[in-house]
Scaffold this active site. Sequence first.
Site, PDB file in Angstrom:
ATOM      1  CG  HIS A   1      -2.057  -0.930   1.100  1.00  0.00           C
ATOM      2  ND1 HIS A   1      -2.691  -1.508   2.154  1.00  0.00           N
ATOM      3  CD2 HIS A   1      -2.673  -1.393   0.005  1.00  0.00           C
ATOM      4  CE1 HIS A   1      -3.660  -2.275   1.715  1.00  0.00           C
ATOM      5  NE2 HIS A   1      -3.671  -2.223   0.415  1.00  0.00           N
TER       6      HIS A   1
ATOM      7  NE  ARG B   1     -10.105  -6.985 -15.490  1.00  0.00           N
ATOM      8  CZ  ARG B   1      -8.788  -7.005 -15.317  1.00  0.00           C
ATOM      9  NH1 ARG B   1      -8.004  -7.303 -16.336  1.00  0.00           N
ATOM     10  NH2 ARG B   1      -8.259  -6.720 -14.164  1.00  0.00           N
TER      11      ARG B   1
ATOM     12  CD  GLU C   1      -6.544 -10.906 -19.471  1.00  0.00           C
ATOM     13  OE1 GLU C   1      -5.732 -10.230 -18.820  1.00  0.00           O
ATOM     14  OE2 GLU C   1      -7.638 -11.296 -19.013  1.00  0.00           O
TER      15      GLU C   1
ATOM     16  CG  ASN D   1      -0.098  -6.594 -17.681  1.00  0.00           C
ATOM     17  OD1 ASN D   1       0.684  -6.082 -18.468  1.00  0.00           O
ATOM     18  ND2 ASN D   1      -0.918  -5.894 -16.930  1.00  0.00           N
ATOM     19  CG  ASP D   2      -3.066 -12.201 -16.922  1.00  0.00           C
ATOM     20  OD1 ASP D   2      -2.303 -12.750 -16.114  1.00  0.00           O
ATOM     21  OD2 ASP D   2      -4.034 -11.503 -16.573  1.00  0.00           O
TER      22      ASP D   2
ATOM     23  NE  ARG E   1       0.175 -10.008 -13.863  1.00  0.00           N
ATOM     24  CZ  ARG E   1      -0.947  -9.429 -14.289  1.00  0.00           C
ATOM     25  NH1 ARG E   1      -1.781 -10.092 -15.082  1.00  0.00           N
ATOM     26  NH2 ARG E   1      -1.243  -8.205 -13.953  1.00  0.00           N
TER      27      ARG E   1
ATOM     28  CB  CYS F   1      -5.962  -2.719 -21.682  1.00  0.00           C
ATOM     29  SG  CYS F   1      -6.452  -4.402 -21.340  1.00  0.00           S
TER      30      CYS F   1
HETATM   31  C1  PEP Z   1      -3.404  -7.850 -18.498  1.00  0.00           C
HETATM   32  O1  PEP Z   1      -3.344  -9.018 -18.109  1.00  0.00           O
HETATM   33  O2  PEP Z   1      -2.645  -7.364 -19.351  1.00  0.00           O
HETATM   34  C2  PEP Z   1      -4.398  -6.942 -17.911  1.00  0.00           C
HETATM   35  C3  PEP Z   1      -4.556  -5.721 -18.388  1.00  0.00           C
HETATM   36  O3  PEP Z   1      -5.108  -7.395 -16.840  1.00  0.00           O
HETATM   37  P1  PEP Z   1      -4.505  -7.448 -15.331  1.00  0.00           P
HETATM   38  O4  PEP Z   1      -3.163  -6.792 -15.343  1.00  0.00           O
HETATM   39  O5  PEP Z   1      -5.491  -6.761 -14.478  1.00  0.00           O
HETATM   40  O6  PEP Z   1      -4.450  -8.930 -15.119  1.00  0.00           O
HETATM   41 MG    MG Z   2      -5.018  -9.787 -16.974  1.00  0.00          MG
END
Ligand code: PEP
Ligand code: MG
Length: 574
Positions: A194, A337, A435, A458-459, A469, A506
């Site tokens: 945090h 989402r 993803e 990211n995923d 990750r 995203c």
């Molecule tokens: C992603 O996985 O790229 C994403 C935008 O979702 P999150 O980071 O919330 O898993």
């Molecule tokens: Mg994701």
Amino acid sequence: MSFTVHGLPVSQGIAIGHAHLVSHALLEVNHYHIAPRHLAAELDRLDSAIANVEGELLGLKAAATAAQPHSEVGAFIDLQRMMLSDPVLTDAARARIEEHNYNAEWALVQQMETVVEQFRQIEDPYLRERQADVVQVVERLVKALLGVPGHLPPKRKDGLGTVVVAHDLSPADTIGFRDHIAGFVTDIGGPTSHTAIVARNLGIPAVVGLHHIRDLLHNNELIIVDGTRGIAIIDPDDNIVEEYLLRRSALELERSKLKRLRDTPATALNGELIQLFANINGLQDVAQIKETNADGVGLFRTEFLFIDRDTLPDEDEQYETYRAVLKAAGGKPVTARTFDIGADKMLAGKSRDEPNPALGLRAVRYSLAEPKAFLTQLRALLRASAHGKLQIMMPMLAHADEIDQTLMLVEKAKEELRDEKIKFDEALPIGGMVEVPAAALALGMFVRRLAFLSIGTNDLIQYTLAVDRGNEAVVHLYDPLHPAVLRLIAGAIQAAQRAGLPVSVCGEMAGNAAYTQLLLGMGLRSFSMHPARILEIKQQILRADLADLVPKVQRLLKLDEPARIREAVEKLTG
Ligand code: PEP
Ligand code: MG
């Protein structure tokens, strides 16, 4: 002699200043036994320390919420206030005083160690990190017991700032310091703590996880915090200070130049307009859409409404939040989402025993396994859709069935609302996130069923490379430029565009200026990112020659030697 210590960069920027060491009260408590006739007085001493800390936290919360009405800081402080009255902490400490005749500080620290040990056993990294809140609350209590004054550093007059050096800082401490300090460094902490989040919100450069930094320097010693590289330079020589003063001015200049881009349309050299959206976690972030003039919200991570609390938000509470976000977006589109719960984002008290949580019941899988909660969210979102331009997006899809089942639930929610004569947007677009490699490779079933797509890099990187990750041990293998990752992203963009479906990215890659030219060359025309990144990405777009990028990226996608790919990507950015 100057030396450099490496830690984790959690909040960007450069701070140059004199060290202000915050004492670590917990390491300094005395252990002694209380005579039976003084036990009642010792219990009173504990109670008044609890009351004092409660007052301190309330004061800090009032100051924090006055400065930033919707910031999550208030919730962080409330979490610590709740701990003050949690029987597991304070009642158990009382019992130690009564049963073992310990002094109050000793009883508290011992009980804290027991509770922290229980937190350590939790697999979920987010919950595990909450042990820091327990330690911070006990530290405040011990300081109140010892009568240690609040540790606000004095304001300096020599033009250099003050850098707070602490074992750990609570979000409340960080708030209390904010007008006094240039930056901070701590022994412990991680990027999702945090305190790190608060530092980023306040724009204070910070490096955490520096292990024994408190032992490596003295009060008032000169220190440089490089929150971008994640280093602290202790006792820097004049040349280094000079270099960092220059870098700090360059950064400030760069920031003020970027601010001037706020109202410039994000057009590439050929005049083509590129869309830049913001990623938000809640209402507190929407103000940043205005600050950066983003085109709307490309990713609203609604799960942040659900985690870090004891009871789930009901339909009305969700509706009010979604409606407020739409209202604050001022008519710009918002892509919400559906809750991405599971893996590293578990509900309070619902940590599930899964051997591989990232491959388990998370995101849309979790939603479909909890149809009642899912339907509640869909109803709340649909109701809110009457008040703005809303789109709904499902996370982590891999199977056509998941889309079909979700669409059936959306239909059910719509029917219920029609029966109840509640208004909603009948044409609300439903999209999905790419993803999982399976989704990127078999996009046909997605484009036939959905209205838009967003690539969650990211995923996608995590699942393509089989790299958790959140696991520090394999972080060096998490490579956005791996040829397999690049081909999947490019393939998904092209497949969506062939089908005439809007597509955006995203994940973090969208907000990294090193990848903007690459993504544009793949054909991407819509980016969604942390609002703080938007102007930097716009700057990249303004200098992009789209026609020139396409053949270069096509050639790059054929490479499979990592060093050559990296070199080619760097050349694109120039
Ligand atoms: C992603 O996985 O790229 C994403 C935008 O979702 P999150 O980071 O919330 O898993
Ligand atoms: Mg994701």
